[in-house]
Scaffold this motif. Structure first.
Motif, PDB file in Angstrom:
ATOM      1  N   ALA A 105      20.950  -8.477   3.626  1.00  0.00           N
ATOM      2  CA  ALA A 105      20.432  -8.962   4.911  1.00  0.00           C
ATOM      3  C   ALA A 105      21.351  -8.554   6.063  1.00  0.00           C
ATOM      4  O   ALA A 105      20.882  -8.174   7.145  1.00  0.00           O
ATOM      5  N   GLN A 106      22.659  -8.625   5.850  1.00  0.00           N
ATOM      6  CA  GLN A 106      23.594  -8.194   6.889  1.00  0.00           C
ATOM      7  C   GLN A 106      23.454  -6.709   7.197  1.00  0.00           C
ATOM      8  O   GLN A 106      23.501  -6.283   8.354  1.00  0.00           O
ATOM      9  N   ASN A 107      23.279  -5.903   6.142  1.00  0.00           N
ATOM     10  CA  ASN A 107      23.100  -4.464   6.349  1.00  0.00           C
ATOM     11  C   ASN A 107      21.815  -4.174   7.129  1.00  0.00           C
ATOM     12  O   ASN A 107      21.786  -3.300   8.011  1.00  0.00           O
ATOM     13  N   CYS A 108      20.750  -4.917   6.809  1.00  0.00           N
ATOM     14  CA  CYS A 108      19.497  -4.753   7.560  1.00  0.00           C
ATOM     15  C   CYS A 108      19.684  -5.135   9.021  1.00  0.00           C
ATOM     16  O   CYS A 108      19.163  -4.462   9.924  1.00  0.00           O
ATOM     17  N   SER A 109      20.416  -6.206   9.249  1.00  0.00           N
ATOM     18  CA  SER A 109      20.658  -6.628  10.635  1.00  0.00           C
ATOM     19  C   SER A 109      21.439  -5.571  11.400  1.00  0.00           C
ATOM     20  O   SER A 109      21.125  -5.258  12.555  1.00  0.00           O
ATOM     21  N   MET A 110      22.460  -5.002  10.771  1.00  0.00           N
ATOM     22  CA  MET A 110      23.244  -3.954  11.437  1.00  0.00           C
ATOM     23  C   MET A 110      22.400  -2.707  11.689  1.00  0.00           C
ATOM     24  O   MET A 110      22.505  -2.073  12.747  1.00  0.00           O
ATOM     25  N   PHE A 111      21.535  -2.359  10.720  1.00  0.00           N
ATOM     26  CA  PHE A 111      20.669  -1.197  10.908  1.00  0.00           C
ATOM     27  C   PHE A 111      19.706  -1.415  12.076  1.00  0.00           C
ATOM     28  O   PHE A 111      19.521  -0.529  12.924  1.00  0.00           O
ATOM     29  N   LEU A 112      19.094  -2.595  12.147  1.00  0.00           N
ATOM     30  CA  LEU A 112      18.171  -2.885  13.244  1.00  0.00           C
ATOM     31  C   LEU A 112      18.897  -2.985  14.580  1.00  0.00           C
ATOM     32  O   LEU A 112      18.327  -2.647  15.622  1.00  0.00           O
ATOM     33  N   ALA A 113      20.148  -3.430  14.553  1.00  0.00           N
ATOM     34  CA  ALA A 113      20.936  -3.436  15.789  1.00  0.00           C
ATOM     35  C   ALA A 113      21.161  -2.006  16.280  1.00  0.00           C
ATOM     36  O   ALA A 113      21.057  -1.716  17.488  1.00  0.00           O
ATOM     37  N   ALA A 114      21.461  -1.093  15.342  1.00  0.00           N
ATOM     38  CA  ALA A 114      21.638   0.310  15.721  1.00  0.00           C
ATOM     39  C   ALA A 114      20.328   0.902  16.249  1.00  0.00           C
ATOM     40  O   ALA A 114      20.336   1.692  17.206  1.00  0.00           O
ATOM     41  N   VAL A 115      19.188   0.523  15.646  1.00  0.00           N
ATOM     42  CA  VAL A 115      17.897   1.005  16.127  1.00  0.00           C
ATOM     43  C   VAL A 115      17.639   0.517  17.549  1.00  0.00           C
ATOM     44  O   VAL A 115      17.165   1.275  18.412  1.00  0.00           O
ATOM     45  N   SER A 116      17.948  -0.744  17.819  1.00  0.00           N
ATOM     46  CA  SER A 116      17.754  -1.285  19.169  1.00  0.00           C
ATOM     47  C   SER A 116      18.618  -0.551  20.184  1.00  0.00           C
ATOM     48  O   SER A 116      18.158  -0.204  21.286  1.00  0.00           O
ATOM     49  N   LEU A 117      19.868  -0.297  19.822  1.00  0.00           N
ATOM     50  CA  LEU A 117      20.743   0.465  20.717  1.00  0.00           C
ATOM     51  C   LEU A 117      20.177   1.864  20.972  1.00  0.00           C
ATOM     52  O   LEU A 117      20.168   2.356  22.107  1.00  0.00           O
ATOM     53  N   GLY A 118      19.710   2.501  19.890  1.00  0.00           N
ATOM     54  CA  GLY A 118      19.140   3.837  20.041  1.00  0.00           C
ATOM     55  C   GLY A 118      17.906   3.852  20.920  1.00  0.00           C
ATOM     56  O   GLY A 118      17.714   4.775  21.729  1.00  0.00           O
ATOM     57  N   LEU A 119      17.054   2.835  20.788  1.00  0.00           N
ATOM     58  CA  LEU A 119      15.855   2.767  21.625  1.00  0.00           C
ATOM     59  C   LEU A 119      16.207   2.646  23.105  1.00  0.00           C
ATOM     60  O   LEU A 119      15.596   3.300  23.957  1.00  0.00           O
TER      61      LEU A 119
END
Length: 445
Positions: free
Chosen positions: A310-324
């Motif tokens: 779950a933490q890894n998913c959260s970090m991945f989605l955080a990176a996606v948000s930054l990229g967007l």
């Protein structure tokens, strides 16, 4: 006979003068456009129209009134007493973390306990909880009105008030600090757009990010927007982007270090350690319990997710948000479009919705964090009613009626068994982001 002849002549002159006056009045009247029902409504119709514009504001006003009545009559006053007891414990060098208050643990920062709830701890319970609720609700409404004025008119904002009314009531009735945090977040975003009070905007953004960690993603994305798209309004002409980020960083240091100025160093170090351990332990144990994406997958598809995954998913989605956000800002710059306030809205939507969907501590009454997403839906609906009206109505049924204390418990169960709340949030998020990414939509928003 002469007197009769003179009388008739005088009568003719008088009638001619009257005719001239009437003719002149008629010509004057013809030069002024007629006031018809088709061009300008009557006063009664104008009043009815103005009354219809206020239906959303009436809903949110009723929600605030009901919340004030409930918190003034409910005993004990829910989470408020827990916050006050934790504040008293810190001010008296007692245990504030890892110790249950009224069966609940305190998860907020020492600065929140000392400086937000400390003044309310000095007041009697009933006036204190009433003032706290009024302050939270009033600041939220004021912040929304300030930032929404840059995106939508008063008529279009009624849809937002309708969507957020029940969530505002639930958050105020449960004394959730998210209501106050969102009010500060909206007000700070309005200052960024207007180029006003920029040091105070940075100071208050750091405050809400320190008090409770949920607004941190939105604060980080707002700082990124400031760096990538330089506004030219107001104080931005004198204050460089890096200076604003520096003020934001110094403000975070202030709110972290302020408790050390009023409490013993060793005691605060121990309480900070217990705060981090309590928060991380509770997050690991309940990350798939509350109404977030992990709980949705676990409860409906039987997926046994680990906390590390779950933490890894959260970090991945955080990176996606930054990229967007980065891609959005760079793309608009290449198109010679620099809509700073549009980027602010995108940052608010992505940051707060990220917290709701993947935060282990997301709770039902904290759905007030979706208010930027609700505002974006209201903005897009005001521009494209045919596309977004159905989505707004569906959002109202699921978000506002599913978990609100204003509707009977069977309605809650129907929405829970329909397992549509988390997918609805994802659907609304994708619809808003895709629409904001269309260049032709920007000048019209």
């Amino acid at each position: 006979m002469r007197w009769c002849i003179w009388g008739r002549q005088l009568a003719r002159v008088f009638r001619r003068s009257q005719f001239k006056d009437v003719l002149a009045a008629a010509q004057t009247e013809a030069s002024v456009p007629r006031v018809t029902k088709a061009s300008i409504p009557s006063r009664l119709l104008i009043r009815v129209k103005k009354t219809r514009l206020l239906w959303g504001e009436a809903a949110v006003g009723l929600a605030l009134l009901l919340a004030l009545i409930r918190v003034a009559t409910e005993r004990p006053p829910g989470h408020y007493r827990m916050y006050i007891e934790a504040s008293k414990a810190l001010w008296s060098s007692g245990e504030a973390y890892g110790v249950p208050f009224l069966g609940n643990l305190f998860f907020f920062s020492p600065s929140c306990a000392l400086f937000l709830y400390g003044p309310f701890a000095l007041l009697p319970e009933i006036p204190g909880v009433f003032l706290y609720t009024l302050l939270s609700g009033g600041l939220f409404i004021f912040g929304v009105r300030r930032v929404a004025s840059h995106y939508v008119d008063r008529n279009g904002l009624q849809w937002f008030w309708l969507l957020v009314a029940s969530q505002l009531y639930s958050g105020l009735a449960a004394h959730k600090p998210e209501v106050l945090s969102m009010g500060v977040l909206f007000l700070s975003a309005a200052w960024l757009i207007e180029g006003k009070h920029l040091p105070w905007a940075a100071f208050f953004l750091a405050m809400v990010g320190n008090f409770k960690l949920q607004p941190l993603p939105a604060v980080a994305l707002l700082a990124l927007v400031v760096v990538l798209i330089r506004s030219r309004r107001g104080e931005w002409r004198k204050l460089a982007s890096w200076k604003f980020v520096a003020i934001l960083g110094l403000s975070f240091l202030f709110w972290f270090g302020a408790p050390w100025l009023v409490r013993p160093f060793g005691y605060l170090a121990e309480q900070h350690g217990k705060w981090f351990s309590t928060l991380s332990g509770y997050s690991a144990a309940s990350f798939d319990f509350y109404d977030n994406s992990f709980a949705f997958l676990h409860n409906n598809f039987g997926l046994q997710l680990t906390y590390g995954f779950a933490q890894n998913c959260s970090m991945f989605l955080a990176a996606v948000s930054l990229g967007l956000v980065v891609y959005w800002c760079k793309k608009r710059t290449r198109l010679e479009l620099k809509p700073f306030h549009h980027a602010i809205l995108l940052a608010l939507v992505l940051g707060t919705t990220y917290t709701v969907l993947v935060s282990p501590l997301q709770q039902v009454s904290a759905y007030i964090l979706l208010s930027p997403l609700m505002l974006a839906l209201a903005v897009l609906r005001s521009k494209e009613p045919r596309r977004f009206t159905a989505l707004m109505l569906l959002s109202f049924v699921i978000w506002s009626l599913g978990y609100s204390d204003l509707v009977p418990e069977p309605a809650h169960e129907i929405i829970r068994h329909a397992v549509v709340r988390v997918p609805m949030t994802w659907l609304a998020l994708v619809a808003v982001v895709l629409r904001l990414y269309q260049p032709r939509a920007l000048p019209n928003l």
